[in-house]
Design a protein around this motif. Structure first.
Motif, PDB file in Angstrom:
ATOM      1  N   HIS A  11       0.843  -1.202   0.000  1.00 12.35           N
ATOM      2  CA  HIS A  11       0.000   0.000   0.000  1.00 12.35           C
ATOM      3  C   HIS A  11       0.878   1.251   0.000  1.00 12.35           C
ATOM      4  CE1 HIS A  11      -3.314   2.694   0.897  1.00 12.35           C
ATOM      5  NE2 HIS A  11      -2.573   3.206   1.868  1.00 12.35           N
ATOM      6  N   HIS A  12       1.935   1.244   0.793  1.00 14.11           N
ATOM      7  CA  HIS A  12       2.833   2.401   0.838  1.00 14.11           C
ATOM      8  C   HIS A  12       3.557   2.594  -0.489  1.00 14.11           C
ATOM      9  CE1 HIS A  12       2.004   3.453   4.917  1.00 14.11           C
ATOM     10  NE2 HIS A  12       2.326   2.251   5.351  1.00 14.11           N
ATOM     11  N   GLU A  13       3.878   1.500  -1.165  1.00 20.10           N
ATOM     12  CA  GLU A  13       4.474   1.604  -2.494  1.00 20.10           C
ATOM     13  C   GLU A  13       3.517   2.330  -3.442  1.00 20.10           C
ATOM     14  OE1 GLU A  13       5.939  -2.066  -4.236  1.00 20.10           O
ATOM     15  OE2 GLU A  13       6.424  -2.820  -2.240  1.00 20.10           O
ATOM     16  N   VAL A  14       2.258   1.970  -3.364  1.00 23.68           N
ATOM     17  CA  VAL A  14       1.250   2.577  -4.234  1.00 23.68           C
ATOM     18  C   VAL A  14       1.093   4.059  -3.935  1.00 23.68           C
ATOM     19  CG1 VAL A  14      -1.214   2.603  -4.802  1.00 23.68           C
ATOM     20  CG2 VAL A  14      -0.011   0.425  -4.591  1.00 23.68           C
ATOM     21  N   GLU A  15       1.094   4.416  -2.670  1.00 20.73           N
ATOM     22  CA  GLU A  15       0.871   5.810  -2.284  1.00 20.73           C
ATOM     23  C   GLU A  15       1.884   6.764  -2.896  1.00 20.73           C
ATOM     24  OE1 GLU A  15       0.663   5.625   2.043  1.00 20.73           O
ATOM     25  OE2 GLU A  15      -1.434   6.220   1.871  1.00 20.73           O
ATOM     26  N   ILE A  16       3.108   6.318  -3.092  1.00 23.60           N
ATOM     27  CA  ILE A  16       4.133   7.229  -3.613  1.00 23.60           C
ATOM     28  C   ILE A  16       4.201   7.238  -5.146  1.00 23.60           C
ATOM     29  CG2 ILE A  16       5.523   7.171  -1.516  1.00 23.60           C
ATOM     30  CD1 ILE A  16       7.440   5.234  -2.948  1.00 23.60           C
ATOM     31  N   MET A  17       3.425   6.371  -5.784  1.00 19.66           N
ATOM     32  CA  MET A  17       3.409   6.335  -7.255  1.00 19.66           C
ATOM     33  C   MET A  17       2.501   7.417  -7.817  1.00 19.66           C
ATOM     34  SD  MET A  17       2.932   2.339  -8.170  1.00 19.66           S
ATOM     35  CE  MET A  17       4.201   1.147  -7.839  1.00 19.66           C
ATOM     36  N   ARG A  19      -0.155   8.532 -10.954  1.00 19.82           N
ATOM     37  CA  ARG A  19      -1.295   7.797 -11.507  1.00 19.82           C
ATOM     38  C   ARG A  19      -0.893   6.823 -12.616  1.00 19.82           C
ATOM     39  NH1 ARG A  19      -6.136  10.273 -14.638  1.00 19.82           N
ATOM     40  NH2 ARG A  19      -7.495   8.491 -14.719  1.00 19.82           N
ATOM     41  N   SER A  20      -0.016   7.246 -13.507  1.00 20.72           N
ATOM     42  CA  SER A  20       0.385   6.358 -14.614  1.00 20.72           C
ATOM     43  C   SER A  20       1.175   5.152 -14.098  1.00 20.72           C
ATOM     44  CB  SER A  20       1.192   7.125 -15.657  1.00 20.72           C
ATOM     45  OG  SER A  20       2.404   7.600 -15.097  1.00 20.72           O
ATOM     46  N   GLN A  21       2.004   5.359 -13.071  1.00 15.49           N
ATOM     47  CA  GLN A  21       2.748   4.237 -12.486  1.00 15.49           C
ATOM     48  C   GLN A  21       1.786   3.247 -11.812  1.00 15.49           C
ATOM     49  OE1 GLN A  21       5.320   6.666  -9.980  1.00 15.49           O
ATOM     50  NE2 GLN A  21       7.103   5.777 -10.997  1.00 15.49           N
ATOM     51  N   ARG A  22       0.771   3.775 -11.146  1.00 17.78           N
ATOM     52  CA  ARG A  22      -0.207   2.901 -10.489  1.00 17.78           C
ATOM     53  C   ARG A  22      -0.912   2.019 -11.504  1.00 17.78           C
ATOM     54  NH1 ARG A  22      -3.162   6.855  -6.053  1.00 17.78           N
ATOM     55  NH2 ARG A  22      -1.301   7.182  -4.806  1.00 17.78           N
ATOM     56  N   SER A  44     -10.551   4.108  -7.692  1.00 12.89           N
ATOM     57  CA  SER A  44      -9.924   5.404  -7.896  1.00 12.89           C
ATOM     58  C   SER A  44     -10.218   5.929  -9.296  1.00 12.89           C
ATOM     59  CB  SER A  44      -8.420   5.292  -7.669  1.00 12.89           C
ATOM     60  OG  SER A  44      -7.792   6.512  -7.918  1.00 12.89           O
ATOM     61  N   GLU A  45     -10.033   5.071 -10.309  1.00 12.81           N
ATOM     62  CA  GLU A  45     -10.298   5.481 -11.689  1.00 12.81           C
ATOM     63  C   GLU A  45     -11.776   5.785 -11.902  1.00 12.81           C
ATOM     64  OE1 GLU A  45      -8.671   2.525 -14.314  1.00 12.81           O
ATOM     65  OE2 GLU A  45      -6.672   2.793 -13.449  1.00 12.81           O
TER      66      GLU A  45
END
Length: 162
Positions: A11-17, A19-22, A44-45
């Motif tokens: 989850h923390h990895e996702v938070e710092i990405m 939108r395109s990286q996610r 989210s989308e």
């Protein structure tokens, strides 16, 4: 427990990405333990692309994202607070550290560990609504002026009749 720690780390990895990286990495965060984990991305989308955002979906998203159950499940010990309302006499509201933590987590996370910080704007007004909700939805008693749990409703509450 290890699976939960893995989920939190991801989850923390996702938070710092951004939108395109996610979007590009969404499959990386799904596994057999958490088969619907990528639902986070879909919601989210959907919210971003929707002209009619449903407030309950938004609330549920932030409830999950901010781990609000942790704060909601704390013990709600009510404290009676009397304030002198200019030209209106003394007004009473009820607060609890559990409600403070939940409010701060959502509205001003920087003060979550500074109990009842005045930096959290409008907390006393939120407490009025909180007290009313507790009165209607629970069987909690409210402290009276002598701090005894005797009141069915918050002090000064005008119960609506049908």
């Amino acid at each position: 427990m290890q699976e939960f720690e893995t989920l939190i780390a991801r989850h923390h990895e996702v938070e710092i990405m951004d939108r395109s990286q996610r979007k590009a990495n969404r499959g990386k965060f799904q596994d057999s333990q958490f088969p619907t984990l990528n639902q986070y991305f879909a919601w989210s989308e959907e919210l971003i692309n929707s002209a009619n955002i449903d407030p309950t979906d938004s609330a549920g998203f932030y409830w999950t994202k901010n781990n609000m159950a942790k704060y909601a499940d704390e013990t709600h010990t009510l404290e009676r607070v009397a304030v002198d309302a200019e030209n209106q006499g003394t007004k009473v509201y009820y607060r609890s550290s559990a409600f403070w933590h939940a409010s701060a987590k959502v509205n001003l996370p920087a003060v979550i560990n500074t109990l009842y910080s005045s930096a959290l704007n409008g907390f006393d007004q939120r407490c009025s609504a909180y007290g009313n909700c507790l009165a209607v939805l629970t069987e909690m008693k409210f402290p009276d002026a002598t701090n005894n749990l005797t009141l069915e409703f918050p002090e000064g509450y005008d119960r609506r009749e049908m």
